[in-house]
Design an enzyme around this catalytic site. Structure first.
Site, PDB file in Angstrom:
ATOM      1  N   TRP A 120       0.836  -1.212   0.000  1.00  0.00           N
ATOM      2  CA  TRP A 120       0.000   0.000   0.000  1.00  0.00           C
ATOM      3  C   TRP A 120       0.859   1.246   0.000  1.00  0.00           C
ATOM      4  CZ3 TRP A 120      -4.446  -1.043  -1.813  1.00  0.00           C
ATOM      5  CH2 TRP A 120      -5.039  -2.278  -1.547  1.00  0.00           C
TER       6      TRP A 120
ATOM      7  N   ASP B  38      -1.236   6.829   6.539  1.00  0.00           N
ATOM      8  CA  ASP B  38      -2.303   5.943   6.060  1.00  0.00           C
ATOM      9  C   ASP B  38      -2.546   4.944   7.186  1.00  0.00           C
ATOM     10  OD1 ASP B  38      -3.929   4.012   5.012  1.00  0.00           O
ATOM     11  OD2 ASP B  38      -2.598   3.424   3.367  1.00  0.00           O
TER      12      ASP B  38
ATOM     13  N   LYS C 204     -12.173  -1.601   7.989  1.00  0.00           N
ATOM     14  CA  LYS C 204     -11.495  -2.577   8.861  1.00  0.00           C
ATOM     15  C   LYS C 204     -11.850  -2.318  10.320  1.00  0.00           C
ATOM     16  CE  LYS C 204      -7.990  -2.332   5.366  1.00  0.00           C
ATOM     17  NZ  LYS C 204      -8.274  -3.503   4.572  1.00  0.00           N
TER      18      LYS C 204
HETATM   19  N1  PMP Z   1      -4.009   1.292   2.754  1.00  0.00           N
HETATM   20  C1  PMP Z   1      -4.014   0.164   3.493  1.00  0.00           C
HETATM   21  C2  PMP Z   1      -3.042   0.025   4.614  1.00  0.00           C
HETATM   22  C3  PMP Z   1      -4.945  -0.838   3.196  1.00  0.00           C
HETATM   23  O1  PMP Z   1      -4.949  -1.969   3.918  1.00  0.00           O
HETATM   24  C4  PMP Z   1      -5.852  -0.661   2.136  1.00  0.00           C
HETATM   25  C5  PMP Z   1      -6.910  -1.676   1.775  1.00  0.00           C
HETATM   26  N2  PMP Z   1      -6.802  -2.924   2.211  1.00  0.00           N
HETATM   27  C6  PMP Z   1      -5.770   0.509   1.384  1.00  0.00           C
HETATM   28  C7  PMP Z   1      -4.858   1.475   1.739  1.00  0.00           C
HETATM   29  C8  PMP Z   1      -6.679   0.743   0.220  1.00  0.00           C
HETATM   30  O2  PMP Z   1      -7.913   1.097   0.718  1.00  0.00           O
HETATM   31  P1  PMP Z   1      -9.218   1.263  -0.179  1.00  0.00           P
HETATM   32  O3  PMP Z   1      -9.591  -0.093  -0.632  1.00  0.00           O
HETATM   33  O4  PMP Z   1     -10.192   1.882   0.803  1.00  0.00           O
HETATM   34  O5  PMP Z   1      -8.887   2.176  -1.291  1.00  0.00           O
END
Ligand code: PMP
Length: 361
Positions: free
Chosen positions: A103, A172, A196
């Site tokens: 991510w 994030d 989450k």
């Molecule tokens: N950052 C992290 C740490 C994540 O775990 C995730 C999704 N699992 C995201 C960003 C992406 O999030 P989204 O699906 O809401 O765009």
């Protein structure tokens, strides 16, 4: 009703049962309004009360200082990957990224479209199985961005990264938001997809220091300027009303449970039990370095892909769902966010013990 099973999904993830029951009760009529929560106008009194209560709870639980705005945006955390540099990173400047997983990598990939980027640290060399101890920052970054918990690789920053004072820190926090106390005042922005720890998918919480809101260019599409959402209390367009409502219920549940310090203790205990078992197991082994382990996503392997597959299918049959690890790590991943019950962790350990006794060599 069908019996609920242990849901280890990495997200969308298990929600507190009391929250789901309350939402169910309000589907046909929100309180005594005679209109269901899904059917209320976002401009009406009933929803505005829900919205205001949700923002207030968020501020209270997260101990968010006065000079920060709480926004509820759409497009997921992935939209923040580009919206942040689009608004804050000038073409001739550099932003630093602490790259601790897939991510973080995705966040960098978006930032390079807008300006310079510098990798202040990375754990790519060992498949992101650890949190780097040191970082090297560029001379004058516009901001430093980190991922507090690495959902896929099962690692987590145990505290703030070692960022020199004066650098705006952006987090994030998608997979560990409100799982333990957080010092918002040490950050410029904290953002998280809700699915989450906070509620259902469809809404992203963005906590942003006031002075950043007006920095972005006014030539950007209206929906992609933070000022639009700040000026309009996240209601420039129709917000995801049900998701915001549900976040409010989850925040009430966190408050009732003792707030973030109680949540932190509970999460430490839950993850601690699982790591303690893994440490002494003859069959299973954790994949994250001991000092970098996540309290939210516990990743483990047997070292034999066939045994991993056998374990996952036996676990599914026994009522443990969502344990298959991400393809980039393999093995297993137990996501045990705030709402995952401690009894489910105990049950998983019992099941793993049994599987181990039948399969260890
Ligand atoms: N950052 C992290 C740490 C994540 O775990 C995730 C999704 N699992 C995201 C960003 C992406 O999030 P989204 O699906 O809401 O765009």
């Amino acid at each position: 009703m069908t019996q609920r099973i242990w849901n280890f999904s990495a997200g969308p993830a298990v929600l507190p049962e009391s929250v789901l029951e309350e939402a169910r009760d309000n589907l046909l009529s929100l309180g005594t309004t005679g209109i269901g929560i899904l059917e209320h106008s976002h401009r009406g009194k009933a929803f505005l009360a829900v919205y205001e209560e949700t923002v207030a709870l968020c501020r209270e639980i997260g101990n968010i200082p006065e000079n920060y705005r709480v926004l509820f945006l759409q497009g997921g955390a992935s939209t923040q990957f580009f919206m942040i540099p689009m608004n804050l990173l000038p073409r001739d400047r550099t932003a630093d990224y602490l790259v601790t997983g897939a991510w973080s990598e995705k966040a960098v990939e978006e930032a390079v479209r807008f300006g310079g980027t510098h990798t202040a640290c990375t754990s790519h060399d060992k498949n992101f199985s650890y949190i780097p101890a040191t970082c090297t920052f560029s001379p004058n970054p516009v901001y430093a961005h980190y991922t507090s918990n690495n959902t896929i690789f099962g690692t987590q920053w145990s505290g703030l990264p070692p960022v020199p004072g004066g650098i705006d820190l952006i987090c994030d926090a998608s997979s560990d938001i409100f799982s333990r106390p957080i010092d918002v005042s040490k950050h410029a922005i904290v953002y998280a997809g809700a699915q989450k720890n906070l509620g259902p998918s469809g809404v992203t919480l963005v906590i942003m220091r006031d002075d950043l809101i007006e920095r972005g260019s006014k030539d950007l599409p209206t929906m992609l300027q933070y000022r639009t959402h700040a000026k309009n209390d996240s209601m420039y367009n129709t917000p995801p009303t049900f998701a915001i409502y549900l976040v409010g219920l989850v925040l009430k549940w966190i408050k009732k449970g003792g707030g973030l310090s109680a949540m932190g203790e509970l999460n430490q205990r839950k993850a601690g039990k699982l790591y303690a078992y893994l440490e002494q197991s003859r069959l299973f082994k954790g994949t994250a370095a001991a000092d970098s382990r996540s309290q939210m996503n516990v990743t483990f392997v047997t070292g034999n892909a066939d045994v991993d597959t056998k374990f996952c299918s036996a676990a599914t049959k026994a009522g443990f769902d969502g344990l298959k690890g991400h393809r980039s790590v393999g093995g297993m991943r137990a996501s045990i966010y705030n709402a995952f019950p401690e009894a489910g962790v105990d049950a998983l350990i019992d099941f793993m013990r049994m599987f181990e006794s039948e399969n260890a060599v």
